[in-house]
Structures are given as C-alpha cells and as structure tokens.
Write a protein that holds these residues in place. Sequence first.
Motif, PDB file in Angstrom:
ATOM      1  N   GLU A  85       8.079 -28.923  59.896  1.00  0.00           N
ATOM      2  CA  GLU A  85       8.793 -28.596  61.091  1.00  0.00           C
ATOM      3  C   GLU A  85       7.990 -28.387  62.344  1.00  0.00           C
ATOM      4  O   GLU A  85       8.424 -28.295  63.500  1.00  0.00           O
ATOM      5  N   ILE A  87       5.992 -25.322  62.862  1.00  0.00           N
ATOM      6  CA  ILE A  87       6.127 -24.022  63.133  1.00  0.00           C
ATOM      7  C   ILE A  87       5.927 -23.210  61.737  1.00  0.00           C
ATOM      8  O   ILE A  87       6.622 -23.406  60.970  1.00  0.00           O
ATOM      9  N   ILE A 100       1.898 -23.272  66.041  1.00  0.00           N
ATOM     10  CA  ILE A 100       2.642 -24.356  66.272  1.00  0.00           C
ATOM     11  C   ILE A 100       1.670 -25.555  66.333  1.00  0.00           C
ATOM     12  O   ILE A 100       0.588 -25.265  66.829  1.00  0.00           O
ATOM     13  N   LYS A 102       3.566 -28.915  66.333  1.00  0.00           N
ATOM     14  CA  LYS A 102       4.426 -29.948  67.049  1.00  0.00           C
ATOM     15  C   LYS A 102       4.294 -30.261  68.608  1.00  0.00           C
ATOM     16  O   LYS A 102       4.332 -29.178  69.282  1.00  0.00           O
ATOM     17  N   GLU A 104       6.099 -31.339  70.785  1.00  0.00           N
ATOM     18  CA  GLU A 104       7.194 -30.765  71.455  1.00  0.00           C
ATOM     19  C   GLU A 104       7.254 -29.326  71.703  1.00  0.00           C
ATOM     20  O   GLU A 104       7.759 -28.616  72.727  1.00  0.00           O
ATOM     21  N   TYR A 105       6.654 -28.649  70.910  1.00  0.00           N
ATOM     22  CA  TYR A 105       6.428 -26.946  70.811  1.00  0.00           C
ATOM     23  C   TYR A 105       5.404 -26.750  71.670  1.00  0.00           C
ATOM     24  O   TYR A 105       5.612 -25.653  72.256  1.00  0.00           O
ATOM     25  N   HIS A 108       5.936 -26.111  75.423  1.00  0.00           N
ATOM     26  CA  HIS A 108       6.413 -24.749  75.918  1.00  0.00           C
ATOM     27  C   HIS A 108       5.373 -23.991  76.185  1.00  0.00           C
ATOM     28  O   HIS A 108       5.724 -22.802  76.965  1.00  0.00           O
ATOM     29  N   ILE A 411      12.054 -21.971  71.487  1.00  0.00           N
ATOM     30  CA  ILE A 411      11.424 -23.147  70.893  1.00  0.00           C
ATOM     31  C   ILE A 411      12.859 -23.569  69.991  1.00  0.00           C
ATOM     32  O   ILE A 411      12.632 -22.896  68.920  1.00  0.00           O
ATOM     33  N   ASP A 412      13.697 -24.599  70.319  1.00  0.00           N
ATOM     34  CA  ASP A 412      14.614 -24.907  69.462  1.00  0.00           C
ATOM     35  C   ASP A 412      15.413 -23.724  69.150  1.00  0.00           C
ATOM     36  O   ASP A 412      16.131 -23.190  69.965  1.00  0.00           O
ATOM     37  N   TYR A 414      14.160 -21.143  67.556  1.00  0.00           N
ATOM     38  CA  TYR A 414      13.289 -20.000  67.314  1.00  0.00           C
ATOM     39  C   TYR A 414      13.206 -19.192  68.729  1.00  0.00           C
ATOM     40  O   TYR A 414      12.910 -19.766  69.758  1.00  0.00           O
TER      41      TYR A 414
END
Length: 524
Positions: A85, A87, A100, A102, A104-105, A108, A411-412, A414
């Motif tokens: 995933e 993270i 992290i 990803k 997309e993460y 942030h 983040i999502d 989280y």
Amino acid sequence: MQEGSVRGIRFMRMDFIFLALCTLCVVAIFSILSMIYHQYIIRQKLKNIPEVKEYPFIGLAFEFMKLSDYDRVKKFLLFMEEFKEGIFMYQIGTKPFIAIFKPEYLEHIFPSTVNITKSDIYNMLKPWLGNGLLTSTGKQWFHDRKLIGPTFHFSILDQFAVVVFEKAEILTKCLQKEIKKDPGKAINIFPYIINAALDIICETAMGVDVHAQEVATKYTSTVHLTSSLIMKRMLRPWLWIEWLFYSLPSGKQFKSALDILHGFTKEVISKRKIERQSQSGYTELENEDNELNIGKRKRQAFLDLLLDQNAKADTPLSDDELRAQVDTFMFEGHDTTAVAITWTLFLLGNNLEHQAKVHEELEEVFGDSETPASGKELSKLKYLDRVIKETLRIFPSVPIISRELTEDVKIDNYILPKGVMVSLSILLTHRNPAVWLDPLKFDPDRFLPENSKNRNPYAYVPFSAGPRNCIGQKFAQLEEKIVLTAILRKWRVKSVKTVDTIKFGGSLILRPSEDVLIHFTPKK
C-alpha cells in the motif's frame, strides 16, 4: 566534641549522597515512564498504520547493526513487497518512523512549505555541517536558500564547467595509466571517480586544488572517515546520547576529524577574505553568452560567490555559518556525484545495446574531435541525459530522506501526527513495481516525453522535490555529463558484475560495497 562533629559531617555527607541518588532514581524512573507514556500516545495515533515486526524499545536497531550495508538495503526492499500500500511504520531505538514510498503519498510531504524540518537524526550531522542548508529549517533555511540560490545561476555554472573539464582530463589520464599496466584487466573505477569528484568539489566549492587524483590528502580521507562515524552512530541509539558518544573512542575520533575539517575550511575562508580586501574588486563576468570565453573569465568558487551575496545581504552569515554552508557543499557534492557517475558506467557496462546508442550520439555530436565539449554540444546529448536519469532511478544517490512533521498530515485513511518522523523512501519509490514496470530493467526510454507525460511527478525524485529540492542539482548534472562524456569518448566499457550480483550499501548515500570492476576497450 571534635570527633562528634566529624561524625556528624560524615552522616550529613552520606545523607546528601543518599538524597542525590534517590533524586537520580526518581528522575530516571520518571523519564522512563514518560518515554513509555509518550510511546503509548504515539502508538495509539499510529495504530492503523501497518508495522514492521520488531523488538519493543529497540525496534530494528540491533537487527540493522548486525546486517551488512547491502543486507540492510535488501531488508528494506523486502518491506516494499510486504507493504504494497506504500506506507509502513518501523522503529530505531525508541523513535518510530513512518516510511512512505507511494508517489501519491510523497505528494503530501515534498511540496509542503511547512513540513520542511529534517528529522532529529540529522542532528548528528550538525557538529560537522552546523546549520547549513541540509540541516537548517524555518526562517534560517528560507533566508539561506534565498541567499545561496544566485550562486547556481547558469552563467556561473559555465565557469565551473572549466574546472570539471580539467579534472575530467586528469581522470582519463589516470585511467589510461592504469589500463596500460594490464590492458585485459578489469579496473575498480570507484576510487578514480571519487577522487575526481573530490578534486572538482574542492576547487569549485572552496577554490582549493587538493590534487586528490594524484596525491591522497588528509582532508579528503577525513571526509570519508567522518561520514562513516556518523552512520555508525545513527545505527546505535545509545550513541545518540551526546556525553556517552564523545566519551567513547568513536566519539573522540569523530571530534578529531571535525577539528581537521573545520580547521581547513576556516583557513580557506580567512585567506579568501584577506585576498578580497587586498583587491580593488573582482572582475565582472564578461560575454556571458559567449561559450568560447568561459576559460578566460575570472573563476570564482562557491565561497567567493557566497561572500559576494553575503556582502549585499541585510542579515549576513557569520564566519561559522559560511563555513557550515561550504562544508555542506563538500558533503553533498562529492560522494553523491561520484556514485551517480560510477553507477552510470556500471549500468552501461551491463547494457551494451544502450551503450552503443550513447556512442552513436557522441559520434554525431563530436565526430573525431578531441577538444572538450562545449555547453552547446552537451545540450545535444539527449540520450545520455536519459541514461543518467535511468541510472538515478535504479541507484538514487540519496536513497532516503527523513522529515519531522510540524503539523498533522492526512494521507488517505491515515493521520500522520505532528512530531512524528517520516522517511521519504526514494529508493523504494524508484523501484516500486506498481509504478515502474520491470523496475530493475535498464530502459532510458522511460524518460522520453511521451512515456513520462502521465507519470506522477513524485514517482521520480532523485534530487528530492519541492522547496527543499537539491539546490546543486544542475551543477551535479553538468559534472556527471562532462565526466561521462570524457570517458566514453575514449573507451567502451563492460562490467564484471550485474545489477543482481553487485553489492551496495544504503547509508547516507547509495555507495558500492565492493569493487566496481569494469573492462575498458579503446573506442577507436
């Protein structure tokens, strides 16, 4: 009466010692309980984040200490497979880190102008680098970044190109000398490349020619020793305690090394200031657009340019602050570039079809000419550009960056709370099969415009990203291109080891952990 007084004093002393010991015990117990409570609160906030299996209170510290540099990297890469995933949480000593990888993460964290504070792990670099660009934060970092930015203007980089050309020429002569000893023998290229990079950074950053390719200097060897001692300390949480570290042999060795490094830098700054005061002024750059004149211009080291900018600043840097910035250039600007050049040659030596395309491009641009490349010629080497990019994807010079959050980040599903350490895992991002198809395959065409247009911009971050991106990345790319061009215009290369078999270590940078053996064959 006198005897009674003496006995009374003894009892008072014993009472005082007893009271002091009790106080220390209470403080120690309170500190331990406070730490446990703090850990509990953090754990509660992070309980939904996937966690690496590890020992309580020590985390991965003992396991990582027992592993070699290469095995630590392999272990970390396995986490990427386990936590798909993007993270996960791990712990070094009592400190939890959220890794992290990803894209997309990462999006942030990297662009944030608030969460720019490096984790307190970087405090171990401060005795060496002070509050330079790598370690500072807040108002000081913004001030220094604005002050230093103009020193990396394109017109100024042209001056440094002359130094790089000179050092690259020395490098090819050193390689030629070694090849002549035994033309069929593979050469360990890393020591040659790193000495050339040291030569380049010393003359450009400090204006000092240390002749690192001809004679080993105390300064250059001390740089490597210092980096090694810092990494050793980072992996041993008990050495994070200042008084304990400096009371042990490794701490004393570290302090002696710093005396050498700082003494050298201070002396250079002092000499530069005296020289500037004795001159009526520095010659302005002339004919900035005329590439043929770059060798005739007045050369200035980063230190000179810093002093120029500093003289105009409302809040100038102190001598120690200037030294910290120059030391930072030295640290960030020699090992990182050297490994990038080394890994590029290594990968080209493993992918001969791509190397053939590089040689075709070099022949198209240079023909039979043996003169140093001009800036205009270097800009035509588009395939070599992509080769360097693909190398930095597979072997990013800095494999991981760590930040301490100064505000909560969502983040999502989280919530990463303020105060937690976040590891921005560049190596995992660059080798993530969810982002890069067949990630260990060397394919420079990944970076063709048509293949990059739909890719997340944070899928490829070899120089970091956002406001804290590498200020010297243009300089690094220029150096890599010049040195690689100098070598590949003379030779074809073939590697002994493959990507699957070569050992490398993920410490401060992604260095080879063994000889990088390469066969050199004359191009003509």
